[in-house]
Scaffold this motif. Sequence first.
Motif, PDB file in Angstrom:
ATOM      1  N   HIS A   8       0.822  -1.140  -0.281  1.00  0.00           N
ATOM      2  CA  HIS A   8      -0.114   0.001   0.028  1.00  0.00           C
ATOM      3  C   HIS A   8       0.904   1.211  -0.026  1.00  0.00           C
ATOM      4  N   ALA A   9       1.881   1.289   0.742  1.00  0.00           N
ATOM      5  CA  ALA A   9       2.793   2.477   0.926  1.00  0.00           C
ATOM      6  C   ALA A   9       3.674   2.534  -0.363  1.00  0.00           C
ATOM      7  N   ARG A  10       3.955   1.410  -0.966  1.00  0.00           N
ATOM      8  CA  ARG A  10       4.753   1.636  -2.157  1.00  0.00           C
ATOM      9  C   ARG A  10       3.850   1.917  -3.152  1.00  0.00           C
ATOM     10  N   GLN A  11       2.638   1.508  -3.519  1.00  0.00           N
ATOM     11  CA  GLN A  11       1.939   2.109  -4.493  1.00  0.00           C
ATOM     12  C   GLN A  11       1.399   3.563  -4.316  1.00  0.00           C
ATOM     13  N   TYR A  12       1.104   4.018  -3.080  1.00  0.00           N
ATOM     14  CA  TYR A  12       0.959   5.396  -2.803  1.00  0.00           C
ATOM     15  C   TYR A  12       2.118   6.273  -3.195  1.00  0.00           C
ATOM     16  N   ALA A  13       3.087   5.929  -2.759  1.00  0.00           N
ATOM     17  CA  ALA A  13       4.469   6.704  -3.066  1.00  0.00           C
ATOM     18  C   ALA A  13       4.387   6.762  -4.611  1.00  0.00           C
ATOM     19  N   GLU A  14       4.232   5.662  -5.447  1.00  0.00           N
ATOM     20  CA  GLU A  14       4.251   5.705  -6.743  1.00  0.00           C
ATOM     21  C   GLU A  14       3.361   6.761  -7.395  1.00  0.00           C
ATOM     22  N   ILE A  15       2.201   6.706  -7.110  1.00  0.00           N
ATOM     23  CA  ILE A  15       1.056   7.529  -7.510  1.00  0.00           C
ATOM     24  C   ILE A  15       1.441   9.241  -7.074  1.00  0.00           C
ATOM     25  N   GLU A  16       2.266   9.372  -5.837  1.00  0.00           N
ATOM     26  CA  GLU A  16       2.776  10.720  -5.485  1.00  0.00           C
ATOM     27  C   GLU A  16       3.935  11.104  -6.332  1.00  0.00           C
ATOM     28  N   ALA A  17       4.873  10.187  -6.903  1.00  0.00           N
ATOM     29  CA  ALA A  17       5.660  10.556  -7.744  1.00  0.00           C
ATOM     30  C   ALA A  17       5.489  10.717  -9.127  1.00  0.00           C
ATOM     31  N   LEU A  18       4.157  10.165  -9.529  1.00  0.00           N
ATOM     32  CA  LEU A  18       3.717  10.351 -10.880  1.00  0.00           C
ATOM     33  C   LEU A  18       3.073  11.970 -11.039  1.00  0.00           C
ATOM     34  N   TRP A  19       2.302  12.179  -9.728  1.00  0.00           N
ATOM     35  CA  TRP A  19       1.803  13.464  -9.686  1.00  0.00           C
ATOM     36  C   TRP A  19       2.932  14.679  -9.835  1.00  0.00           C
ATOM     37  N   GLN A  20       4.140  14.245  -8.822  1.00  0.00           N
ATOM     38  CA  GLN A  20       5.074  15.426  -9.006  1.00  0.00           C
ATOM     39  C   GLN A  20       5.774  15.686 -10.647  1.00  0.00           C
ATOM     40  N   ALA A  21       5.905  14.376 -11.266  1.00  0.00           N
ATOM     41  CA  ALA A  21       6.241  14.347 -12.635  1.00  0.00           C
ATOM     42  C   ALA A  21       5.507  15.224 -13.460  1.00  0.00           C
ATOM     43  N   ALA A  22       4.178  15.302 -13.269  1.00  0.00           N
ATOM     44  CA  ALA A  22       3.391  15.939 -14.095  1.00  0.00           C
ATOM     45  C   ALA A  22       3.081  17.353 -13.364  1.00  0.00           C
ATOM     46  N   GLY A  23       3.819  17.742 -12.613  1.00  0.00           N
ATOM     47  CA  GLY A  23       3.763  19.015 -12.128  1.00  0.00           C
ATOM     48  C   GLY A  23       4.196  20.216 -12.979  1.00  0.00           C
ATOM     49  N   THR A  24       4.502  19.966 -14.221  1.00  0.00           N
ATOM     50  CA  THR A  24       5.106  20.893 -15.172  1.00  0.00           C
ATOM     51  C   THR A  24       3.854  20.967 -16.033  1.00  0.00           C
ATOM     52  N   LEU A  25       2.784  20.409 -15.809  1.00  0.00           N
ATOM     53  CA  LEU A  25       1.553  20.505 -16.848  1.00  0.00           C
ATOM     54  C   LEU A  25       0.985  22.003 -16.713  1.00  0.00           C
ATOM     55  N   ASP A  26       0.419  22.266 -17.889  1.00  0.00           N
ATOM     56  CA  ASP A  26      -0.249  23.739 -18.011  1.00  0.00           C
ATOM     57  C   ASP A  26      -1.640  23.448 -17.205  1.00  0.00           C
ATOM     58  N   ALA A  27      -2.221  24.679 -17.263  1.00  0.00           N
ATOM     59  CA  ALA A  27      -3.535  24.792 -16.362  1.00  0.00           C
ATOM     60  C   ALA A  27      -4.719  23.669 -17.254  1.00  0.00           C
ATOM     61  N   ALA A  28      -4.768  23.611 -18.345  1.00  0.00           N
ATOM     62  CA  ALA A  28      -5.624  23.033 -18.969  1.00  0.00           C
ATOM     63  C   ALA A  28      -5.651  21.558 -18.742  1.00  0.00           C
ATOM     64  N   GLN A  29      -4.037  21.250 -18.742  1.00  0.00           N
ATOM     65  CA  GLN A  29      -4.076  19.787 -18.921  1.00  0.00           C
ATOM     66  C   GLN A  29      -4.131  19.231 -17.085  1.00  0.00           C
ATOM     67  N   GLN A  30      -3.993  20.109 -16.067  1.00  0.00           N
ATOM     68  CA  GLN A  30      -4.401  19.580 -14.986  1.00  0.00           C
ATOM     69  C   GLN A  30      -5.616  19.655 -14.757  1.00  0.00           C
ATOM     70  N   ALA A  31      -6.623  20.700 -15.140  1.00  0.00           N
ATOM     71  CA  ALA A  31      -8.049  20.485 -15.047  1.00  0.00           C
ATOM     72  C   ALA A  31      -8.430  19.416 -15.702  1.00  0.00           C
ATOM     73  N   ARG A  32      -8.113  18.832 -16.917  1.00  0.00           N
ATOM     74  CA  ARG A  32      -8.190  17.536 -17.301  1.00  0.00           C
ATOM     75  C   ARG A  32      -8.029  16.507 -16.657  1.00  0.00           C
ATOM     76  N   LEU A  33      -6.954  16.462 -15.790  1.00  0.00           N
ATOM     77  CA  LEU A  33      -6.506  15.372 -14.715  1.00  0.00           C
ATOM     78  C   LEU A  33      -7.848  15.371 -13.713  1.00  0.00           C
ATOM     79  N   GLY A  34      -8.162  16.929 -13.298  1.00  0.00           N
ATOM     80  CA  GLY A  34      -9.049  16.843 -12.198  1.00  0.00           C
ATOM     81  C   GLY A  34     -10.537  16.345 -12.416  1.00  0.00           C
ATOM     82  N   ARG A  35     -10.955  16.761 -13.964  1.00  0.00           N
ATOM     83  CA  ARG A  35     -12.137  16.342 -14.400  1.00  0.00           C
ATOM     84  C   ARG A  35     -12.202  14.786 -14.525  1.00  0.00           C
ATOM     85  N   ALA A  36     -11.095  14.135 -14.785  1.00  0.00           N
ATOM     86  CA  ALA A  36     -11.153  12.473 -14.640  1.00  0.00           C
ATOM     87  C   ALA A  36     -11.567  11.899 -13.626  1.00  0.00           C
TER      88      ALA A  36
END
Length: 326
Positions: free
Chosen positions: A46-74
């Motif tokens: 559980h801890a490992r999978q959550y850490a991977e989700i966090e890492a993915l989100w950090q990797a996506a930190g460079t997305l523009d506002a439209a891309q972030q909104a798309r993720l949120g709508r998903a």
Amino acid sequence: MTSTSLPPSDDARDRAAYWFARLQSGEASAGERAQFEAWRAADPAHARQYAEIEALWQAAGTLDAAQQARLGRAYRAPSLPSRRRWLALGAGMGATAAAALVGVKLWPLPEEYARSIATARGERQELSLPDGSLVSLNSGSALRVRYDAGQRRIWLEEGEAFFTVTRDAGRPFVVDAGTGRVTVLGTQFNVRREGDAFSVAVAGGTVRVERGPWWNRQRALLTAGQGSRYADAASTTPDLDVQAAIAWRDGRIVFRDTPLPQALAEMNRYLPDPLRPRFAEPRLAALRVSGIFDTANPKALLAALPRILPVSVQAGTAGTVDILPR
């Protein structure tokens, strides 16, 4: 009480995605946070999978506002059945991150180092990390460490720690403190967490402080000699006294015109059995204290009060202490 709607699957990645989205929303209740911590602690996967989700989100930190909104709508799309909503979350995260980071591996490389450490009240510990960085953990504190090939990550679960960080331009050093995050390459700084509030004091170098929910993330740079306390996403107390904040490393508690209730609460951090002060009159709680005390003898504050303030101190039962006028 807010009800939780867990994903229909028991798959660890589904659950990790749910908890990450819920906690990042800023709407999770204290009960939900406790439920999440219990889930994460129940199984290393559980801890490992959550850490991977966090890492993915950090990797996506460079997305523009439209891309972030798309993720949120998903995640939020209400018309999708629950199982499809979870699939959409995964697809949205993967697609938007991939669009911004073509050719970059999204999941972290194999874990190189992991460690948890905690201190009891009145205890301090030091932890040397594999890269030569050093963590000093104050009384009544707990943190987790995870290093991989791309990042050095600390989760400050409670309490306070001072970090002396070895510079590594290829691997940022990140400290998560509940609602806030501090990122550095190499520096010396202190982080204190009190529930959802946290403070940062920089002794050397520069740190980046981030706070608030993912859709309204606020960022600030602090340099040597600067410090701030963050009560929530909208409340900041600048000009934190850095030398006072890090004095605990030398075994000292420094009060400079500190409200008496706050000084007594600080004293309690270093007592195995905290005392419960009671003020005989409301005006006594408005008194302020200045002085330097020893963390090894925190009760010296109580002994000093009658000499520096117009009060007397009387020990009660069951750990109570009465503050009386004189």
